[in-house]
Scaffold this motif. Structure first.
Motif, PDB file in Angstrom:
ATOM      1  N   ASP A 200      -9.850  13.585  -6.061  1.00 33.67           N
ATOM      2  CA  ASP A 200     -10.940  13.068  -5.228  1.00 33.67           C
ATOM      3  C   ASP A 200     -10.450  12.727  -3.832  1.00 33.67           C
ATOM      4  N   VAL A 201      -9.298  12.057  -3.746  1.00 31.42           N
ATOM      5  CA  VAL A 201      -8.795  11.624  -2.444  1.00 31.42           C
ATOM      6  C   VAL A 201      -8.331  12.814  -1.605  1.00 31.42           C
ATOM      7  N   ALA A 202      -7.988  13.918  -2.261  1.00 23.65           N
ATOM      8  CA  ALA A 202      -7.584  15.120  -1.525  1.00 23.65           C
ATOM      9  C   ALA A 202      -8.739  15.692  -0.705  1.00 23.65           C
ATOM     10  N   LEU A 203      -9.986  15.299  -1.049  1.00 25.59           N
ATOM     11  CA  LEU A 203     -11.139  15.752  -0.276  1.00 25.59           C
ATOM     12  C   LEU A 203     -11.288  14.958   1.014  1.00 25.59           C
ATOM     13  N   ASP A 204     -10.682  13.761   1.062  1.00 27.94           N
ATOM     14  CA  ASP A 204     -10.817  12.885   2.222  1.00 27.94           C
ATOM     15  C   ASP A 204      -9.625  12.931   3.166  1.00 27.94           C
ATOM     16  N   PHE A 205      -8.446  13.264   2.622  1.00 28.34           N
ATOM     17  CA  PHE A 205      -7.228  13.176   3.421  1.00 28.34           C
ATOM     18  C   PHE A 205      -6.422  14.470   3.346  1.00 28.34           C
ATOM     19  N   VAL A 206      -5.580  14.658   4.350  1.00 27.46           N
ATOM     20  CA  VAL A 206      -4.646  15.789   4.334  1.00 27.46           C
ATOM     21  C   VAL A 206      -3.554  15.504   3.316  1.00 27.46           C
ATOM     22  N   LEU A 207      -2.821  16.543   2.938  1.00 26.53           N
ATOM     23  CA  LEU A 207      -1.820  16.436   1.876  1.00 26.53           C
ATOM     24  C   LEU A 207      -0.791  15.347   2.170  1.00 26.53           C
ATOM     25  N   GLU A 208      -0.340  15.264   3.429  1.00 32.16           N
ATOM     26  CA  GLU A 208       0.683  14.269   3.772  1.00 32.16           C
ATOM     27  C   GLU A 208       0.175  12.851   3.525  1.00 32.16           C
ATOM     28  N   LYS A 209      -1.106  12.609   3.824  1.00 39.61           N
ATOM     29  CA  LYS A 209      -1.672  11.277   3.609  1.00 39.61           C
ATOM     30  C   LYS A 209      -1.834  10.997   2.119  1.00 39.61           C
ATOM     31  N   VAL A 210      -2.215  11.992   1.340  1.00 41.22           N
ATOM     32  CA  VAL A 210      -2.340  11.820  -0.113  1.00 41.22           C
ATOM     33  C   VAL A 210      -0.990  11.432  -0.705  1.00 41.22           C
ATOM     34  N   GLU A 211       0.063  12.120  -0.262  1.00 37.33           N
ATOM     35  CA  GLU A 211       1.408  11.807  -0.760  1.00 37.33           C
ATOM     36  C   GLU A 211       1.820  10.404  -0.354  1.00 37.33           C
ATOM     37  N   SER A 212       1.456  10.009   0.873  1.00 38.79           N
ATOM     38  CA  SER A 212       1.783   8.660   1.344  1.00 38.79           C
ATOM     39  C   SER A 212       1.065   7.604   0.513  1.00 38.79           C
ATOM     40  N   ILE A 213      -0.196   7.847   0.182  1.00 36.17           N
ATOM     41  CA  ILE A 213      -0.976   6.915  -0.639  1.00 36.17           C
ATOM     42  C   ILE A 213      -0.351   6.791  -2.024  1.00 36.17           C
ATOM     43  N   TYR A 214       0.063   7.930  -2.606  1.00 39.35           N
ATOM     44  CA  TYR A 214       0.666   7.918  -3.941  1.00 39.35           C
ATOM     45  C   TYR A 214       1.975   7.116  -3.935  1.00 39.35           C
ATOM     46  N   LYS A 215       2.789   7.314  -2.897  1.00 40.87           N
ATOM     47  CA  LYS A 215       4.058   6.584  -2.813  1.00 40.87           C
ATOM     48  C   LYS A 215       3.814   5.090  -2.614  1.00 40.87           C
ATOM     49  N   GLU A 216       2.797   4.763  -1.829  1.00 39.48           N
ATOM     50  CA  GLU A 216       2.474   3.348  -1.635  1.00 39.48           C
ATOM     51  C   GLU A 216       2.034   2.705  -2.943  1.00 39.48           C
ATOM     52  N   ALA A 217       1.256   3.437  -3.747  1.00 40.54           N
ATOM     53  CA  ALA A 217       0.825   2.915  -5.044  1.00 40.54           C
ATOM     54  C   ALA A 217       2.031   2.663  -5.945  1.00 40.54           C
ATOM     55  N   GLU A 218       2.977   3.596  -5.952  1.00 41.01           N
ATOM     56  CA  GLU A 218       4.201   3.413  -6.757  1.00 41.01           C
ATOM     57  C   GLU A 218       4.967   2.177  -6.307  1.00 41.01           C
ATOM     58  N   MET A 219       5.095   2.006  -4.975  1.00 46.40           N
ATOM     59  CA  MET A 219       5.854   0.879  -4.441  1.00 46.40           C
ATOM     60  C   MET A 219       5.179  -0.447  -4.784  1.00 46.40           C
ATOM     61  N   LYS A 220       3.844  -0.502  -4.612  1.00 42.16           N
ATOM     62  CA  LYS A 220       3.139  -1.748  -4.900  1.00 42.16           C
ATOM     63  C   LYS A 220       3.172  -2.073  -6.389  1.00 42.16           C
ATOM     64  N   GLN A 221       3.111  -1.044  -7.237  1.00 42.44           N
ATOM     65  CA  GLN A 221       3.203  -1.307  -8.674  1.00 42.44           C
ATOM     66  C   GLN A 221       4.584  -1.863  -9.028  1.00 42.44           C
ATOM     67  N   LEU A 222       5.617  -1.332  -8.402  1.00 45.54           N
ATOM     68  CA  LEU A 222       6.965  -1.846  -8.633  1.00 45.54           C
ATOM     69  C   LEU A 222       7.067  -3.296  -8.177  1.00 45.54           C
ATOM     70  N   GLN A 223       6.457  -3.618  -7.042  1.00 48.49           N
ATOM     71  CA  GLN A 223       6.463  -4.997  -6.561  1.00 48.49           C
ATOM     72  C   GLN A 223       5.733  -5.923  -7.536  1.00 48.49           C
ATOM     73  N   LEU A 224       4.616  -5.427  -8.093  1.00 50.51           N
ATOM     74  CA  LEU A 224       3.890  -6.206  -9.097  1.00 50.51           C
ATOM     75  C   LEU A 224       4.770  -6.504 -10.300  1.00 50.51           C
ATOM     76  N   LEU A 225       5.474  -5.475 -10.781  1.00 51.51           N
ATOM     77  CA  LEU A 225       6.339  -5.650 -11.947  1.00 51.51           C
ATOM     78  C   LEU A 225       7.466  -6.630 -11.660  1.00 51.51           C
ATOM     79  N   GLN A 226       8.012  -6.566 -10.450  1.00 43.45           N
ATOM     80  CA  GLN A 226       9.098  -7.481 -10.077  1.00 43.45           C
ATOM     81  C   GLN A 226       8.605  -8.921 -10.021  1.00 43.45           C
ATOM     82  N   ARG A 227       7.395  -9.119  -9.445  1.00 42.21           N
ATOM     83  CA  ARG A 227       6.842 -10.474  -9.388  1.00 42.21           C
ATOM     84  C   ARG A 227       6.529 -11.006 -10.781  1.00 42.21           C
ATOM     85  N   LYS A 228       6.012 -10.127 -11.648  1.00 38.16           N
ATOM     86  CA  LYS A 228       5.725 -10.548 -13.020  1.00 38.16           C
ATOM     87  C   LYS A 228       7.014 -10.952 -13.742  1.00 38.16           C
TER      88      LYS A 228
END
Length: 255
Positions: A200-228
């Motif tokens: 779905d997001v690939a319809l709104d953003f170019v590939l580079e932005k989609v990859e950036s969003i995916y990496k940000e999600a991974e990073m924030k999830q890791l931060q969540l796990l560390q805080r937990k």
């Protein structure tokens, strides 16, 4: 300053049908009492005029929605901002939103406002930020094996936040919603949902932005796990301190 309606024109509807549980900006439908015509004001156009039968036909075909008539000043830049009742206050889990300045329309049963485009978009942006912040706080506090109702509320809030971004030009805000949708999918280990979100997001953003969003999600999830993990460690340490305190033998007082 908002012009006061003094003519003979009513707002009587908007183009298309509302989305159940959603919100959106729609082109207004006006009724000119002097001519009896119904018309849509379009940018750089006088707008095609229709009679009452044509308007009723469009309503029957789901191409227009009727609202309770209200006297307005037609403007190129004004739109109908609607919110479905389930968007403002979900029937199930989810964050309740302030409906103002929208008011309940007695005919369509929607919340509705006739506003300049920039004001309407700003309201949607505010709703979106409230829903994203609520989702983030819920996911930060959620623990494995807790009631899934928390995750269901997050899913509802993030879907509503996505409705808010349809007209928002701020790509960063749209991307922020997707980041938390991906985090929720990963928390639930729902690979299919994750793939659907990325498609779905690939319809709104170019590939580079989609990859950036995916990496940000991974990073924030890791931060969540560390805080937990830190909270669990701190909680365990507090319990140990309390155990030591409760087991300590108090020496009898001597006179």
């Amino acid at each position: 300053m908002t012009p006061q309606p003094t003519g003979s024109t009513d707002l009587v509807g908007f183009s298309g049908l509302p989305i159940t549980g959603g919100c959106g900006l729609r082109r207004p439908v006006y009724h000119d009492h002097e001519s009896g015509d119904y018309f849509w004001k379009l940018p750089n156009d006088t707008g095609r005029r229709r009679d009452s039968e044509e308007f009723e036909f469009l309503v029957e075909q789901g191409l227009a929605t009727k609202v309770k008539p209200q006297r307005v000043v037609p403007s190129w830049d004004r739109f109908a901002l609607y919110a479905h009742p389930d968007f403002i206050k979900p029937g199930g889990p989810g964050t309740r939103l302030p409906p103002k300045p929208l008011k309940r329309d007695g005919r369509s049963r929607l919340f509705l406002a006739y506003l300049p485009c920039n004001e309407a978009v700003a309201i949607q942006e505010d709703w979106c930020k409230v829903l994203v912040n609520s989702s983030r706080n819920a996911l930060e506090g959620w623990r494995v094996h807790e009631d899934d109702e928390i995750l269901n509320a997050v899913e509802t809030d993030l879907q509503r936040a996505r409705f808010c971004t349809a007209e928002v030009v701020d790509g960063e805000l749209r991307g922020r919603v997707v980041v938390w949708q991906l985090i929720l999918a990963r928390v639930r280990a729902d690979r299919q949902a994750e793939e659907r979100i990325l498609d779905d997001v690939a319809l709104d953003f170019v590939l580079e932005k989609v990859e950036s969003i995916y990496k940000e999600a991974e990073m924030k999830q890791l931060q969540l796990l560390q805080r937990k993990a830190k909270r669990r460690l701190d909680s365990s340490k507090r319990r140990m301190d309390l155990d030591v305190f409760s087991n300590r033998q108090i020496a009898p007082r001597t006179t």
